[in-house]
Scaffold this motif. Structure first.
Motif, PDB file in Angstrom:
ATOM      1  N   SER A 195       0.825  -1.208   0.000  1.00  0.00           N
ATOM      2  CA  SER A 195       0.000   0.000   0.000  1.00  0.00           C
ATOM      3  C   SER A 195       0.858   1.256   0.000  1.00  0.00           C
ATOM      4  O   SER A 195       0.433   2.308  -0.473  1.00  0.00           O
ATOM      5  CB  SER A 195      -0.981  -0.005   1.176  1.00  0.00           C
ATOM      6  OG  SER A 195      -0.308  -0.176   2.378  1.00  0.00           O
ATOM      7  N   LYS A 196       2.100   1.157   0.484  1.00  0.00           N
ATOM      8  CA  LYS A 196       2.966   2.334   0.531  1.00  0.00           C
ATOM      9  C   LYS A 196       3.263   2.848  -0.879  1.00  0.00           C
ATOM     10  O   LYS A 196       3.199   4.049  -1.140  1.00  0.00           O
ATOM     11  CB  LYS A 196       4.263   1.953   1.255  1.00  0.00           C
ATOM     12  CG  LYS A 196       5.110   3.110   1.665  1.00  0.00           C
ATOM     13  CD  LYS A 196       6.242   2.600   2.535  1.00  0.00           C
ATOM     14  CE  LYS A 196       7.216   3.713   2.841  1.00  0.00           C
ATOM     15  NZ  LYS A 196       8.350   3.243   3.612  1.00  0.00           N
ATOM     16  N   PHE A 216       2.034   8.379  10.144  1.00  0.00           N
ATOM     17  CA  PHE A 216       2.916   7.394   9.513  1.00  0.00           C
ATOM     18  C   PHE A 216       3.698   8.183   8.457  1.00  0.00           C
ATOM     19  O   PHE A 216       3.091   8.873   7.623  1.00  0.00           O
ATOM     20  CB  PHE A 216       2.041   6.308   8.880  1.00  0.00           C
ATOM     21  CG  PHE A 216       2.797   5.209   8.189  1.00  0.00           C
ATOM     22  CD1 PHE A 216       3.791   4.503   8.845  1.00  0.00           C
ATOM     23  CD2 PHE A 216       2.487   4.865   6.881  1.00  0.00           C
ATOM     24  CE1 PHE A 216       4.473   3.480   8.205  1.00  0.00           C
ATOM     25  CE2 PHE A 216       3.154   3.845   6.240  1.00  0.00           C
ATOM     26  CZ  PHE A 216       4.155   3.151   6.904  1.00  0.00           C
ATOM     27  N   ASN A 250      -1.468   4.459  12.881  1.00  0.00           N
ATOM     28  CA  ASN A 250      -0.051   4.280  13.159  1.00  0.00           C
ATOM     29  C   ASN A 250       0.560   5.670  13.180  1.00  0.00           C
ATOM     30  O   ASN A 250       0.455   6.377  12.177  1.00  0.00           O
ATOM     31  CB  ASN A 250       0.597   3.433  12.052  1.00  0.00           C
ATOM     32  CG  ASN A 250       2.084   3.245  12.266  1.00  0.00           C
ATOM     33  OD1 ASN A 250       2.633   3.611  13.288  1.00  0.00           O
ATOM     34  ND2 ASN A 250       2.747   2.665  11.266  1.00  0.00           N
ATOM     35  N   ASP A 273      -6.194   4.913   4.739  1.00  0.00           N
ATOM     36  CA  ASP A 273      -5.196   3.834   4.790  1.00  0.00           C
ATOM     37  C   ASP A 273      -5.635   2.878   5.901  1.00  0.00           C
ATOM     38  O   ASP A 273      -5.548   3.204   7.084  1.00  0.00           O
ATOM     39  CB  ASP A 273      -3.820   4.444   5.080  1.00  0.00           C
ATOM     40  CG  ASP A 273      -2.729   3.399   5.186  1.00  0.00           C
ATOM     41  OD1 ASP A 273      -3.044   2.195   5.221  1.00  0.00           O
ATOM     42  OD2 ASP A 273      -1.543   3.787   5.239  1.00  0.00           O
ATOM     43  N   TYR A 327      -4.337  -1.736   9.154  1.00  0.00           N
ATOM     44  CA  TYR A 327      -4.548  -2.656  10.277  1.00  0.00           C
ATOM     45  C   TYR A 327      -6.004  -3.115  10.353  1.00  0.00           C
ATOM     46  O   TYR A 327      -6.598  -3.207  11.427  1.00  0.00           O
ATOM     47  CB  TYR A 327      -4.069  -1.983  11.585  1.00  0.00           C
ATOM     48  CG  TYR A 327      -2.607  -1.665  11.467  1.00  0.00           C
ATOM     49  CD1 TYR A 327      -1.657  -2.668  11.624  1.00  0.00           C
ATOM     50  CD2 TYR A 327      -2.173  -0.403  11.081  1.00  0.00           C
ATOM     51  CE1 TYR A 327      -0.309  -2.406  11.430  1.00  0.00           C
ATOM     52  CE2 TYR A 327      -0.831  -0.128  10.889  1.00  0.00           C
ATOM     53  CZ  TYR A 327       0.090  -1.142  11.064  1.00  0.00           C
ATOM     54  OH  TYR A 327       1.427  -0.893  10.856  1.00  0.00           O
ATOM     55  N   THR A 386      -3.843  -3.858   2.762  1.00  0.00           N
ATOM     56  CA  THR A 386      -2.575  -4.514   2.470  1.00  0.00           C
ATOM     57  C   THR A 386      -2.604  -5.965   2.930  1.00  0.00           C
ATOM     58  O   THR A 386      -3.312  -6.299   3.884  1.00  0.00           O
ATOM     59  CB  THR A 386      -1.421  -3.768   3.172  1.00  0.00           C
ATOM     60  OG1 THR A 386      -0.212  -4.506   2.998  1.00  0.00           O
ATOM     61  CG2 THR A 386      -1.656  -3.589   4.658  1.00  0.00           C
ATOM     62  N   SER A 429       0.200  -7.213   3.939  1.00  0.00           N
ATOM     63  CA  SER A 429       1.414  -7.257   4.764  1.00  0.00           C
ATOM     64  C   SER A 429       1.142  -7.748   6.173  1.00  0.00           C
ATOM     65  O   SER A 429       1.884  -8.583   6.698  1.00  0.00           O
ATOM     66  CB  SER A 429       2.040  -5.862   4.851  1.00  0.00           C
ATOM     67  OG  SER A 429       2.503  -5.463   3.598  1.00  0.00           O
ATOM     68  N   LYS A 430       0.117  -7.219   6.810  1.00  0.00           N
ATOM     69  CA  LYS A 430      -0.082  -7.516   8.233  1.00  0.00           C
ATOM     70  C   LYS A 430      -1.030  -8.695   8.432  1.00  0.00           C
ATOM     71  O   LYS A 430      -0.728  -9.613   9.177  1.00  0.00           O
ATOM     72  CB  LYS A 430      -0.643  -6.286   8.957  1.00  0.00           C
ATOM     73  CG  LYS A 430      -0.036  -4.970   8.526  1.00  0.00           C
ATOM     74  CD  LYS A 430       1.357  -4.741   9.074  1.00  0.00           C
ATOM     75  CE  LYS A 430       1.983  -3.515   8.415  1.00  0.00           C
ATOM     76  NZ  LYS A 430       3.236  -3.084   8.996  1.00  0.00           N
ATOM     77  N   ARG A 441       4.983  -7.519  -0.777  1.00  0.00           N
ATOM     78  CA  ARG A 441       4.593  -6.251  -1.363  1.00  0.00           C
ATOM     79  C   ARG A 441       3.310  -6.367  -2.176  1.00  0.00           C
ATOM     80  O   ARG A 441       3.299  -6.222  -3.406  1.00  0.00           O
ATOM     81  CB  ARG A 441       5.727  -5.631  -2.229  1.00  0.00           C
ATOM     82  CG  ARG A 441       7.106  -5.636  -1.615  1.00  0.00           C
ATOM     83  CD  ARG A 441       7.155  -5.043  -0.232  1.00  0.00           C
ATOM     84  NE  ARG A 441       6.691  -3.659  -0.185  1.00  0.00           N
ATOM     85  CZ  ARG A 441       5.796  -3.239   0.709  1.00  0.00           C
ATOM     86  NH1 ARG A 441       5.276  -4.063   1.614  1.00  0.00           N
ATOM     87  NH2 ARG A 441       5.417  -1.989   0.715  1.00  0.00           N
TER      88      ARG A 441
HETATM   89  C1  LIG Z   1      -0.446   2.858   8.368  1.00  0.00           C
HETATM   90  C2  LIG Z   1       0.397   2.052   7.433  1.00  0.00           C
HETATM   91  N1  LIG Z   1       0.178   2.144   6.126  1.00  0.00           N
HETATM   92  C3  LIG Z   1       0.907   1.434   5.246  1.00  0.00           C
HETATM   93  C4  LIG Z   1       1.917   0.604   5.668  1.00  0.00           C
HETATM   94  C5  LIG Z   1       2.722  -0.128   4.656  1.00  0.00           C
HETATM   95  O1  LIG Z   1       2.025  -1.196   4.185  1.00  0.00           O
HETATM   96  P1  LIG Z   1       2.549  -2.014   2.920  1.00  0.00           P
HETATM   97  O2  LIG Z   1       3.433  -3.082   3.451  1.00  0.00           O
HETATM   98  O3  LIG Z   1       1.306  -2.532   2.287  1.00  0.00           O
HETATM   99  O4  LIG Z   1       3.268  -1.053   2.032  1.00  0.00           O
HETATM  100  C6  LIG Z   1       2.185   0.478   7.024  1.00  0.00           C
HETATM  101  C7  LIG Z   1       3.287  -0.386   7.480  1.00  0.00           C
HETATM  102  O5  LIG Z   1       3.774  -0.356   8.547  1.00  0.00           O
HETATM  103  C8  LIG Z   1       1.414   1.231   7.936  1.00  0.00           C
HETATM  104  O6  LIG Z   1       1.628   1.159   9.237  1.00  0.00           O
END
Ligand SMILES: Cc1ncc(COP(=O)(O)O)c(C=O)c1O
Length: 420
Positions: free
Chosen positions: A131-132, A156, A207, A235, A238, A266, A268-269, A277
């Motif tokens: 997502s970043k 963040f 975050n 975003d 979480y 995402t 990721s988590k 990614r």
């Molecule tokens: C609020 C937030 N957005 C996006 C991300 C990044 O996510 P991704 O791994 O999908 O790029 C994080 C990662 O720590 C995050 O805390």
């Protein structure tokens, strides 16, 4: 303390080197880098990272609760699918930059399952390289010189830097636990800033502060967005990392949200797939199209074998997010109870993979960066200083729940021992 601190002259040299590392490396170029790069603020985690590196080189066993980098394994079935798909030559070609249709359809089903939100995988969802990346490129697609984005503070970091990299201005809106007050700040900014801000960035569960919201908050935001004609980027990193029965709402649950904004999720988590990614942008078809256009220029999409494995994650690992959230919840309890026992004023978070902890009284004057350096040097525990998330983060530490419970207990013991 079961630790091997760096010893003797070598250790002293390493610590000296760490202390000498400059925080701001952006001015060090001999080449003529762009103003875009020069506009980026100093990298506040630089000294901490240098010290961590130096201490580790000297043999210290630093307990790293700094970065929110999940350490638990991706489900085996997903890894197996990746291996299988990687054997297939047709997956070695460039993929589509918007993501495989089947993957986008799984993301749409995920939205349907979790929040009862209908999304058209054809034009309301795009896959991103995490997502970043998606967020950064969306900022580039929507914002430019003279434009302004409202970003809650603390933030963040990419929520600020992506706007800056796009050449636009950031107006910080102080985040407040009191949602009426927070909404009031947003409305005030929209009423008083000229030209009117174009984009509002939101991130709940948040975050670094771990703040959460209920659906009513997004209903209010959609009303405000319509009233002032702004776009919203939510975003939702979480989405499922939530505790004690709390369920994070999606911005897209609000009827009409798709007319004013989009949301990032995402893998990721939820699926322990941070290194893979894979993320998604969903919602407003024109925002999705703008992102697709810019990505069409910049990238050729995610490695196809990864996308195929991600489809399997969506189809077969739906329960993992809940299990993983329980793991984080146990770590949260372990950390918060431990810190409370040694006298720290810690409020257990309802979501995210962090605790947002005020610096205890005797050390608050020190500032979060110096206190984090002290914890690293004396307790061999790495945490993120609140200042790294903007001025409003000063006075706090962000502690990531990325180590197992034993290591977290050990970290608390070391902190207690070091601070006396
Ligand atoms: C609020 C937030 N957005 C996006 C991300 C990044 O996510 P991704 O791994 O999908 O790029 C994080 C990662 O720590 C995050 O805390």
């Amino acid at each position: 303390m079961t630790r091997k601190a760096p010893r003797g002259r070598r250790a002293a040299e390493l610590l000296d080197q760490a202390a000498m590392v400059r925080i701001d490396t952006t001015d060090d170029y001999t080449i003529d880098v762009s103003n875009r790069l020069r506009r980026l603020p100093p990298y506040l985690f630089g000294r901490l990272n240098a010290m961590k590196h130096a201490l580790r080189q000297g043999g210290a066993d630093i307990i790293d609760l700094g970065m929110g980098n999940p350490r638990d394994a991706t489900p085996q079935i997903v890894v197996d699918k990746l291996c299988e798909a990687a054997q297939e030559p047709r997956n070695h070609r460039y993929s589509v930059s918007t993501g495989l249709f089947n993957l986008r359809r799984e993301a749409a089903r995920y939205y349907q399952r979790l929040w009862d939100v209908d999304l058209d995988p054809e034009d309301e969802i795009i896959a991103t390289i995490g997502s970043k990346e998606g967020f950064s490129h969306l900022c580039l697609a929507l914002l430019g010189s003279g434009d302004t984005a409202l970003v809650p503070s603390p933030a963040f970091p990419i929520h600020v830097y992506a706007v800056a990299l796009a050449g636009a201005n950031v107006i910080s809106v102080p985040l407040s636990e009191d949602q009426d007050e927070f909404v009031g700040h947003i409305v005030y900014a929209l009423e008083h800033i000229y030209p009117r801000p174009k984009v509002l960035i939101l991130n709940f569960p948040h975050n670094p502060t771990t703040m959460t919201v209920e659906l009513g908050f997004y209903e209010e935001i959609v009303r405000i967005a319509k009233r002032f004609g702004i776009l919203v980027i939510s975003d939702l990193a979480y989405a499922e990392t939530t505790f004690d029965g709390y369920q994070a709402p999606s911005f897209l649950q609000v009827p009409g949200a798709k007319d004013v904004g989009c949301e990032f999720i995402t893998m990721s988590k939820q699926f322990n797939m941070a290194g893979w990614r894979i993320g998604f942008c969903a919602g407003h078809p024109e925002m999705v199209r703008a992102l697709a256009k810019i990505k069409g220029y910049y990238d050729y999409g995610i490695f196809q074998a990864l996308q195929i494995a991600a489809i399997i994650a969506f189809r077969h690992c739906g329960g993992l997010a809940r299990e993983q959230a329980e793991v984080y919840q146990r770590r949260r309890d372990c950390l918060c109870r431990g810190l409370q026992r040694i006298g720290w004023d810690v409020k257990p978070p309802k979501a995210s993979m962090f605790a947002w902890v005020p610096i205890p009284e005797p050390w608050c004057e020190m500032g979060s960066i110096e206190f984090a350096l002290k914890l690293m040097r004396e307790a061999e525990v790495a945490v993120a200083p609140g200042r790294g998330f903007g001025e409003n983060g000063e006075g706090y530490l962000r502690i990531a729940l990325v180590e197992n419970e034993d290591r977290i207990r050990q970290a608390v013991r070391q902190i207690k021992h070091a601070l006396g």
